[in-house]
Design a protein around this motif. Structure first.
Motif, PDB file in Angstrom:
ATOM      1  N   PRO A 100       0.801  -1.218   0.000  1.00  0.00           N
ATOM      2  CA  PRO A 100       0.000   0.000   0.000  1.00  0.00           C
ATOM      3  C   PRO A 100       0.836   1.271   0.000  1.00  0.00           C
ATOM      4  CG  PRO A 100      -0.986  -1.609   1.456  1.00  0.00           C
ATOM      5  CD  PRO A 100       0.321  -2.194   1.013  1.00  0.00           C
ATOM      6  N   ALA A 101       1.914   1.308   0.781  1.00  0.00           N
ATOM      7  CA  ALA A 101       2.739   2.519   0.839  1.00  0.00           C
ATOM      8  C   ALA A 101       3.278   2.875  -0.540  1.00  0.00           C
ATOM      9  CB  ALA A 101       3.885   2.331   1.833  1.00  0.00           C
ATOM     10  N   ALA A 102       3.767   1.873  -1.281  1.00  0.00           N
ATOM     11  CA  ALA A 102       4.283   2.132  -2.631  1.00  0.00           C
ATOM     12  C   ALA A 102       3.170   2.576  -3.566  1.00  0.00           C
ATOM     13  CB  ALA A 102       4.973   0.879  -3.163  1.00  0.00           C
ATOM     14  N   ALA A 103       1.989   1.972  -3.420  1.00  0.00           N
ATOM     15  CA  ALA A 103       0.865   2.366  -4.263  1.00  0.00           C
ATOM     16  C   ALA A 103       0.454   3.809  -3.994  1.00  0.00           C
ATOM     17  CB  ALA A 103      -0.312   1.419  -4.026  1.00  0.00           C
ATOM     18  N   PHE A 104       0.426   4.191  -2.715  1.00  0.00           N
ATOM     19  CA  PHE A 104       0.050   5.561  -2.373  1.00  0.00           C
ATOM     20  C   PHE A 104       1.070   6.565  -2.917  1.00  0.00           C
ATOM     21  CE2 PHE A 104      -2.018   3.504   1.540  1.00  0.00           C
ATOM     22  CZ  PHE A 104      -3.205   3.314   0.863  1.00  0.00           C
ATOM     23  N   ALA A 105       2.335   6.201  -2.856  1.00  0.00           N
ATOM     24  CA  ALA A 105       3.376   7.093  -3.379  1.00  0.00           C
ATOM     25  C   ALA A 105       3.200   7.343  -4.870  1.00  0.00           C
ATOM     26  CB  ALA A 105       4.762   6.510  -3.098  1.00  0.00           C
ATOM     27  N   SER A 106       2.546   6.397  -5.559  1.00  0.00           N
ATOM     28  CA  SER A 106       2.289   6.533  -6.991  1.00  0.00           C
ATOM     29  C   SER A 106       0.914   7.119  -7.286  1.00  0.00           C
ATOM     30  CB  SER A 106       2.434   5.172  -7.674  1.00  0.00           C
ATOM     31  OG  SER A 106       3.741   4.659  -7.513  1.00  0.00           O
ATOM     32  N   GLY A 107       0.201   7.543  -6.244  1.00  0.00           N
ATOM     33  CA  GLY A 107      -1.074   8.209  -6.447  1.00  0.00           C
ATOM     34  C   GLY A 107      -2.305   7.362  -6.251  1.00  0.00           C
ATOM     35  N   ALA A 108      -2.162   6.089  -5.896  1.00  0.00           N
ATOM     36  CA  ALA A 108      -3.337   5.237  -5.686  1.00  0.00           C
ATOM     37  C   ALA A 108      -4.198   5.789  -4.553  1.00  0.00           C
ATOM     38  CB  ALA A 108      -2.905   3.815  -5.360  1.00  0.00           C
ATOM     39  N   GLY A 109      -5.507   5.738  -4.728  1.00  0.00           N
ATOM     40  CA  GLY A 109      -6.440   6.176  -3.693  1.00  0.00           C
ATOM     41  C   GLY A 109      -6.499   7.675  -3.491  1.00  0.00           C
ATOM     42  N   SER A 110      -5.840   8.445  -4.330  1.00  0.00           N
ATOM     43  CA  SER A 110      -5.752   9.891  -4.092  1.00  0.00           C
ATOM     44  C   SER A 110      -7.082  10.609  -4.295  1.00  0.00           C
ATOM     45  CB  SER A 110      -4.690  10.517  -4.999  1.00  0.00           C
ATOM     46  OG  SER A 110      -5.015  10.320  -6.367  1.00  0.00           O
ATOM     47  N   GLY A 111      -8.040   9.947  -4.931  1.00  0.00           N
ATOM     48  CA  GLY A 111      -9.341  10.561  -5.128  1.00  0.00           C
ATOM     49  C   GLY A 111     -10.335  10.265  -4.026  1.00  0.00           C
ATOM     50  N   ARG A 133      -0.288  12.543  -0.748  1.00  0.00           N
ATOM     51  CA  ARG A 133      -1.643  12.841  -1.185  1.00  0.00           C
ATOM     52  C   ARG A 133      -1.900  14.333  -1.388  1.00  0.00           C
ATOM     53  NH1 ARG A 133      -5.967   9.373  -0.395  1.00  0.00           N
ATOM     54  NH2 ARG A 133      -7.168  11.098   0.507  1.00  0.00           N
ATOM     55  N   LEU A 134      -0.939  15.182  -1.023  1.00  0.00           N
ATOM     56  CA  LEU A 134      -1.133  16.624  -1.201  1.00  0.00           C
ATOM     57  C   LEU A 134      -1.353  16.993  -2.663  1.00  0.00           C
ATOM     58  CD1 LEU A 134       1.439  18.215   1.291  1.00  0.00           C
ATOM     59  CD2 LEU A 134      -1.054  18.464   1.323  1.00  0.00           C
ATOM     60  N   ALA A 135      -0.761  16.224  -3.567  1.00  0.00           N
ATOM     61  CA  ALA A 135      -0.903  16.524  -4.989  1.00  0.00           C
ATOM     62  C   ALA A 135      -2.211  16.001  -5.570  1.00  0.00           C
ATOM     63  CB  ALA A 135       0.274  15.922  -5.766  1.00  0.00           C
ATOM     64  N   GLY A 136      -2.965  15.231  -4.790  1.00  0.00           N
ATOM     65  CA  GLY A 136      -4.191  14.632  -5.295  1.00  0.00           C
ATOM     66  C   GLY A 136      -5.424  15.478  -5.039  1.00  0.00           C
ATOM     67  N   PRO A 137      -6.567  15.040  -5.570  1.00  0.00           N
ATOM     68  CA  PRO A 137      -7.790  15.851  -5.466  1.00  0.00           C
ATOM     69  C   PRO A 137      -8.539  15.722  -4.154  1.00  0.00           C
ATOM     70  CG  PRO A 137      -8.198  13.887  -6.782  1.00  0.00           C
ATOM     71  CD  PRO A 137      -6.730  13.877  -6.462  1.00  0.00           C
ATOM     72  N   ALA A 138      -8.309  14.651  -3.380  1.00  0.00           N
ATOM     73  CA  ALA A 138      -9.102  14.429  -2.173  1.00  0.00           C
ATOM     74  C   ALA A 138      -8.309  14.806  -0.923  1.00  0.00           C
ATOM     75  CB  ALA A 138      -9.545  12.968  -2.085  1.00  0.00           C
ATOM     76  N   GLY A 190     -13.983  17.930  10.702  1.00  0.00           N
ATOM     77  CA  GLY A 190     -14.160  19.157  11.462  1.00  0.00           C
ATOM     78  C   GLY A 190     -12.904  19.940  11.748  1.00  0.00           C
ATOM     79  N   TRP A 191     -11.755  19.525  11.193  1.00  0.00           N
ATOM     80  CA  TRP A 191     -10.550  20.343  11.314  1.00  0.00           C
ATOM     81  C   TRP A 191      -9.891  20.451   9.944  1.00  0.00           C
ATOM     82  CZ3 TRP A 191     -10.902  15.457  13.527  1.00  0.00           C
ATOM     83  CH2 TRP A 191     -10.054  14.473  13.037  1.00  0.00           C
ATOM     84  N   GLU A 192      -8.888  21.307   9.830  1.00  0.00           N
ATOM     85  CA  GLU A 192      -8.338  21.573   8.509  1.00  0.00           C
ATOM     86  C   GLU A 192      -7.604  20.364   7.938  1.00  0.00           C
ATOM     87  OE1 GLU A 192      -4.827  24.322   8.363  1.00  0.00           O
ATOM     88  OE2 GLU A 192      -5.172  24.431  10.533  1.00  0.00           O
ATOM     89  N   ALA A 193      -7.712  20.231   6.621  1.00  0.00           N
ATOM     90  CA  ALA A 193      -7.062  19.127   5.931  1.00  0.00           C
ATOM     91  C   ALA A 193      -5.548  19.301   5.958  1.00  0.00           C
ATOM     92  CB  ALA A 193      -7.562  19.044   4.495  1.00  0.00           C
TER      93      ALA A 193
END
Length: 489
Positions: A293-304, A384-389, A455-458
């Motif tokens: 999962p960590a490698a997938a997230f680094a490549s943008g997986a789940g970013s939406g 995930r900062l570069a992603g839409p969600a 309820g708090w900032e992203a």
């Protein structure tokens, strides 16, 4: 240990594609227990992918918890704190539902819970996982059983890998098809899990099919890891050696679940997430976990997909303190451990300087918490900062007085479920746990499921972390960041 509240109950019914189920209504909440989402994984279906549940005639009674996955109870000091409920039966691929008894015409948000337990313990029959508080607050809550231990996470020739994760995906597909009959909206599903359950939620979020199964995710103290098959299969190989058989589906199928559990207990004796030893893990495989999962997230997986993620301040104390191990660990143990996982001497000195009154075992626990959970969490949030969600980060910091646990692994559960009087929560947090903290923390989880914001900032460049300390519960920016940096590869 009772799974139900005292008091009168009324009947409730719902219709699924397999047949009608009868639940119960207590205190304004409909409860359905033990609904099969897949066929019993026995006989020819053992060590196989989950198959659809067979249909039934008439009305199925769903007023009692269903069978639980084969498992050994916790042993040693941790058994005083973490409960085990074992209910015999083959049909343990089941789920429980709690829903508001009075509903309007609009479908409600859904939250699907995957319990923790090192991929070898836990069930939806635990009192603390009833989910009544979520239903009270307008959520249709689902708690899932899945295959554990050797039945769910062996690496066997002739068998698919990650069968417990495959079960979870089957349960989520069931939710997509059936939850509207219980008042839930299949387009607004939040998955959440803690510890091993958080690990599987991470794998689900990284999977290419994630967007078809759920719309939001919560990871509580979950590793973002999956091991290469050879590494994940070490426990399988050791069990095969213990049983004097090859590590194949056919050979393991000749042993009963109880016989496999006995072997599992023998080969894992003395193992903990902190001190090491054999344990079950997600295995990288082309179908369910193509990469960690960590490698997938680094490549943008789940970013939406909006994500709420966090840890407790003192995760490792669950394994170190009640057992007395915290006082037995010395400088040599710390030196060996830091070299094994790649922690620099400078990082050790910094942690010691920031904790001048801590013994060596506490220093090791703080390092392990950050290295295994907090640093990867920060890396995920940054990626995930570069992603839409959005990503929302929390830390549970309230200190339990029970056995000097402080903010140990799993202490937050009674607060998330707003059920501090359940025996499960009392064992971890004691009888003086602050209700206002449970109210606020539970509300954040509900708000996230309803609106996508707790309820708090992203997460942003200032690194905001909502800190549930039982006081003002402040947002702290970049907490202990110097320590984080020293542990970041």
């Amino acid at each position: 240990m009772s799974q139900h509240d005292a008091g009168p109950s009324l009947g409730a019914t719902a219709t699924t594609s397999c047949g009608e189920v009868r639940g119960e209504v207590r205190d304004g909440v409909e409860h359905y227990w033990g609904i099969p989402y897949a066929a019993a994984p026995v006989g020819e279906l053992r060590f196989a992918l989950p198959h659809p549940a067979p249909a039934w005639e008439g009305v199925r009674d769903s007023t009692e918890p269903g069978p639980t996955a084969p498992q050994n109870p916790y042993t040693g000091a941790i058994a005083r704190i973490l409960p085990t409920v074992i209910i015999a039966g083959d049909g343990f691929l089941n789920l429980n539902i709690a829903a508001p008894a009075v509903r309007g015409p609009e479908l409600l948000p859904v939250m699907v819970w995957f319990h923790g337990g090192s991929l070898q313990h836990g069930s939806n029959a635990l009192v603390g996982y009833r989910g009544r508080s979520f239903a009270r607050d307008g959520i249709v809550y689902v708690a899932v059983n899945y295959r554990l231990g050797a039945e769910g996470f062996s690496v066997l020739d002739g068998a698919p890998r990650n069968l417990g994760l495959a079960d979870q995906m089957a349960a989520l597909r069931w939710v997509q098809q059936e939850i509207a009959s219980f008042g839930g909206d299949p387009q607004r599903v939040t998955v959440f899990g803690q510890s091993a359950g958080g690990n599987t939620v991470a794998a689900l979020l990284a999977h290419p099919d994630a967007s078809t199964l759920f719309s939001r995710a919560i990871i509580q103290s979950g590793p973002l890891t999956a091991d290469p098959a050879k590494q994940a299969g070490k426990i399988t190989q050791r069990m095969a050696k213990d049983l004097k058989i090859p590590a194949t589906r056919d050979a393991f199928s000749r042993f009963s679940p109880d016989e496999l559990l006995a072997s599992q207990a023998r080969v894992t004796a003395g193992s903990t997430p902190i001190t090491g030893g054999l344990s079950f893990a997600l295995a990288v495989d082309p179908v369910f976990v193509p990469v960690s999962p960590a490698a997938a997230f680094a490549s943008g997986a789940g970013s939406g997909t909006p994500l709420l993620i966090g840890t407790t301040t003192d995760e490792a104390r669950l394994w170190l303190v009640p057992s007395g191990l915290v006082m037995k660990l010395k400088a040599l143990h710390l030196a060996v451990a830091r070299r094994k996982v790649g922690i620099s001497a400078a990082a050790v000195k910094l942690f010691q300087r920031n904790r001048p009154y801590s013994v060596m075992g506490e220093i090791l626990g703080a390092l392990a918490t950050d290295k295994l959970l907090r640093v990867p969490m920060n890396q995920l949030a940054d990626a995930r900062l570069a992603g839409p969600a959005p990503t929302y980060v929390y830390e549970f910091a309230w200190e339990s007085p029970v056995e000097h646990l402080r903010a140990a692994h799993a202490v937050e559960l009674g607060f998330v479920f707003d059920d501090l009087l359940s025996p499960d929560s009392l064992g971890l947090a004691g009888s003086t746990a602050p209700q206002p903290l449970a109210t606020e923390m539970h509300r954040a989880w509900v708000d996230f499921a309803v609106s996508g914001s707790p309820g708090w900032e992203a997460w942003n460049s200032q690194r905001p972390v909502k800190t549930f300390d039982g006081g003002t519960n402040p947002v702290i920016y970049a907490p202990r960041d110097e320590e984080r940096v020293t542990l970041t590869p």
